[in-house]
Write a protein that holds these residues in place. Structure first.
Motif: not given
Length: 134
Positions: A80-89, A93-99, A102-110
């Motif tokens: 199968m082709p390579d893929r990166i899967r990100l999981f929204r929920s 949850d981690e974004w809220i817990a960290r507080g 920014t969401l942009e920073h966390l998504v970029s980090h992941v």
């Protein structure tokens, strides 16, 4: 960009943030991401969790599935082709817990963490790079 959300960000909004993070990568990295599919889902599926030995779906924010760049010569046909899967929920949850970021920073980090796996870096290598850049 630090945005405020009236409702939890949708799959499409997380996808847009992740694609912007890809655009912000240096050209040398982006060039090796051609053909890597980016997918944003609410949660990892049961098979993915079981395959990784993860019990709590909130413990997995993303995954790289494919053959790392340095091992492409070992790849067999029919994979199968390579893929990166990100999981929204789990990301939200981690974004809220960290507080404290920014969401942009966390998504970029992941995303960058999963891109690191595409380049064959181990979790320890990526943590070392993150620590040395602070």
């Amino acid at each position: 960009m630090n945005r405020t959300f009236a409702l939890p960000p949708s799959l499409d909004e997380i996808d847009a943030i992740a694609r912007k993070a890809i655009e912000d990568l240096p050209d040398a990295f982006r060039a090796h991401l051609n053909g890597v599919r980016l997918v944003v889902e609410d949660f990892p599926d049961e098979a993915t969790l079981a395959g990784l030995g993860v019990d709590d779906p909130y413990d997995l924010t993303g995954i790289y599935e494919g053959v790392p760049v340095g091992e492409k010569f070992l790849a067999v046909s029919g994979v199968m082709p390579d893929r990166i899967r990100l999981f929204r929920s789990p990301i939200l949850d981690e974004w809220i817990a960290r507080g404290d970021e920014t969401l942009e920073h966390l998504v970029s980090h992941v995303l960058i963490h999963e891109v690191g796996h595409h380049f064959g870096l181990s979790d320890a290598d990526m943590h070392g790079l993150e620590e040395s850049s602070r």
